[in-house]
Design a protein around this motif. Structure first.
Motif, PDB file in Angstrom:
ATOM      1  N   THR A 164      -5.230  -4.053  -9.954  1.00  0.00           N
ATOM      2  CA  THR A 164      -6.405  -4.672  -9.460  1.00  0.00           C
ATOM      3  C   THR A 164      -5.463  -6.377  -9.269  1.00  0.00           C
ATOM      4  O   THR A 164      -5.565  -7.005  -8.440  1.00  0.00           O
ATOM      5  N   GLN A 165      -4.788  -6.335 -10.700  1.00  0.00           N
ATOM      6  CA  GLN A 165      -4.404  -8.106 -11.247  1.00  0.00           C
ATOM      7  C   GLN A 165      -3.460  -7.919  -9.953  1.00  0.00           C
ATOM      8  O   GLN A 165      -3.336  -9.313  -9.413  1.00  0.00           O
TER       9      GLN A 165
ATOM     10  N   MET B 262      -0.358 -10.852  -5.769  1.00  0.00           N
ATOM     11  CA  MET B 262       0.057 -10.550  -3.770  1.00  0.00           C
ATOM     12  C   MET B 262      -0.948 -11.322  -2.598  1.00  0.00           C
ATOM     13  O   MET B 262      -0.749 -11.266  -1.813  1.00  0.00           O
ATOM     14  N   LEU B 263      -2.271 -11.293  -3.230  1.00  0.00           N
ATOM     15  CA  LEU B 263      -3.062 -11.848  -2.161  1.00  0.00           C
ATOM     16  C   LEU B 263      -2.135 -13.348  -1.220  1.00  0.00           C
ATOM     17  O   LEU B 263      -2.469 -13.480   0.435  1.00  0.00           O
TER      18      LEU B 263
ATOM     19  N   GLY C  92     -15.497  -1.460 -23.479  1.00  0.00           N
ATOM     20  CA  GLY C  92     -15.819  -2.757 -23.093  1.00  0.00           C
ATOM     21  C   GLY C  92     -15.713  -3.151 -21.714  1.00  0.00           C
ATOM     22  O   GLY C  92     -15.815  -4.517 -22.214  1.00  0.00           O
ATOM     23  N   ILE C  93     -14.699  -2.888 -21.203  1.00  0.00           N
ATOM     24  CA  ILE C  93     -13.851  -3.052 -20.454  1.00  0.00           C
ATOM     25  C   ILE C  93     -14.460  -2.546 -19.120  1.00  0.00           C
ATOM     26  O   ILE C  93     -14.626  -1.665 -19.425  1.00  0.00           O
ATOM     27  N   LYS C  94     -14.854  -3.113 -17.968  1.00  0.00           N
ATOM     28  CA  LYS C  94     -15.707  -2.796 -16.583  1.00  0.00           C
ATOM     29  C   LYS C  94     -14.241  -1.822 -16.714  1.00  0.00           C
ATOM     30  O   LYS C  94     -13.045  -1.908 -15.531  1.00  0.00           O
ATOM     31  N   ALA C  95     -15.151  -0.158 -15.955  1.00  0.00           N
ATOM     32  CA  ALA C  95     -13.957   0.282 -15.329  1.00  0.00           C
ATOM     33  C   ALA C  95     -13.850   0.260 -13.589  1.00  0.00           C
ATOM     34  O   ALA C  95     -14.550  -0.082 -12.635  1.00  0.00           O
ATOM     35  N   VAL C  96     -12.058   0.681 -13.459  1.00  0.00           N
ATOM     36  CA  VAL C  96     -11.851   0.584 -12.122  1.00  0.00           C
ATOM     37  C   VAL C  96     -11.964   1.693 -11.334  1.00  0.00           C
ATOM     38  O   VAL C  96     -11.968   2.673 -11.525  1.00  0.00           O
TER      39      VAL C  96
ATOM     40  N   MET D 182      -6.855  -2.210  -0.380  1.00  0.00           N
ATOM     41  CA  MET D 182      -4.990  -1.603  -0.214  1.00  0.00           C
ATOM     42  C   MET D 182      -5.109  -1.348   1.248  1.00  0.00           C
ATOM     43  O   MET D 182      -3.751  -2.192   1.952  1.00  0.00           O
ATOM     44  N   LYS D 183      -5.747  -0.680   1.470  1.00  0.00           N
ATOM     45  CA  LYS D 183      -5.655  -0.169   3.374  1.00  0.00           C
ATOM     46  C   LYS D 183      -5.816  -0.723   3.631  1.00  0.00           C
ATOM     47  O   LYS D 183      -5.385  -0.846   5.801  1.00  0.00           O
TER      48      LYS D 183
END
Length: 349
Positions: A136-137, A142-143, A169-173, A182-183
């Motif tokens: 995700t990062q 790369m944007l 406590g971290i939001k799941a991906v 990514m498509k």
């Protein structure tokens, strides 16, 4: 029509600009791989090897390369396990000085990366890493310069455990949403990000908890196949084996260089541009070149990306031939001949 044509040729030209990004697991077992990417007194780093390979072959002479990286670990490392990195910047200039500056930044930043202590030593009892958080990062990193071709190499051994991330406590991906993002989209003129996953060899026999190790190791491959097959889309599933690889440190450079080459052939782009400038529909140009002997090894995903990035700009010429307008002209009927101007045949065209 001319304005659209220039824009379309520009979108095809951008296929010769490649952003190559490395997402690297930064835990202790990965130190040999970090050393190879960085380079040492014994040998050049991965970036120098890619540039040398591209400089030695005609097929890649016109390809301009930018590089970036991101390190990921697990949550024990802080910042959700996302560590050092060099995001790509918004300077899309491909002059020699700009590319040199990018290389210098890469060498400087990657030179400071060190693999961290093992998970268990840091009070983290699982083997999973924040793989999907890292991807995700990396996508975010790369944007800039979205018209460039984007290739992402993910190098690690263990996959992602959503439950473990939630427990901290971290939001799941969501892997489905991540893979879909990514498509790319032909309608929007967005190219896919090409994901290569390179898993290091299984060393579970040395693990303190072999069962937990094997589960985390299997998760990496399962998640890699999920992301790769989503990006490839229907009819390209057989290509997952091109994108999901295993490598020891001895062959890592070779596998990465070969991966970049699959999506960085500037000769084929020059041929497509010549066809399109002559009025050939893009899909016909692609079909012709797919049958050419020298381009048969290029993956289907490469041709998909050509279409994705240029069909919107080409409009009708994506699928239909464009005929130039013909004007009538007159030549005075006289026996006196005078030479007005010399033209080479390509000037006349």
């Amino acid at each position: 029509a001319m304005g659209r044509s220039l824009k379309a040729i520009g979108s095809l030209e951008n296929l010769k600009r490649m952003d190559v990004f490395f997402l690297i697991d930064g835990t202790r077992s990965m130190q040999p791989y970090i050393d190879i990417i960085r380079g040492s007194e014994k040998g050049a780093g991965i970036v120098q090897n890619i540039i040398a390979a591209f400089g030695n072959e005609d097929a890649f002479m016109d390809t301009k390369l930018r590089f970036g990286f991101r390190v990921y670990r697990d949550a024990y490392a802080g910042n959700s396990g996302l560590g050092e990195g060099l995001p790509l910047d918004a300077n899309c200039d491909v002059s020699a000085s700009s590319l040199r500056s990018n290389l210098d930044s890469f060498a400087d930043k990657i030179g400071k990366v060190r693999a961290s202590a093992s998970d268990a030593a840091s009070g983290d009892n699982d083997y999973e890493e924040n793989l999907l958080g890292g991807i995700t990062q990396a996508i975010d990193d790369m944007l800039p310069c979205p018209d460039n071709s984007k290739v992402l190499f993910v190098i690690g051994d263990h996959g992602y455990n959503a439950a473990a991330q939630k427990a901290r406590g971290i939001k799941a991906v969501d892997i489905n949403a991540l893979a879909s993002s990514m498509k790319g989209s032909k309608e929007r003129g967005e190219k896919a990000i090409v994901p290569f996953f390179i898993q290091t060899p299984n060393s579970g026999s040395y693990a303190k908890n072999p069962v937990a190790y094997q589960n985390a190791y299997a998760a990496f491959r399962r998640q890699a196949i999920k992301v790769a097959s989503t990006v490839l889309g229907q009819g390209r599933q057989s290509e997952t084996r091109t994108l999901v690889l295993t490598s020891n440190d001895k062959r890592l450079t070779e596998k990465i260089v070969n991966g970049v080459k699959l999506f960085g052939d500037s000769r084929v782009v020059n041929e497509i541009i010549a066809d399109v400038q002559g009025g050939t529909p893009l899909v016909d140009a692609i079909t012709r070149l797919q049958g050419a002997r020298e381009f048969r090894n290029l993956p289907g995903l490469f041709w998909d990306i050509v279409e994705q990035g240029s069909c919107k700009a080409l409009g009708k010429q994506c699928t239909e031939r464009v005929y130039e307008t013909v004007f009538e002209g007159y030549v005075e009927d006289t026996r006196d001949v005078s030479v007005d101007v010399w033209l080479k045949s390509d000037d006349l065209q």
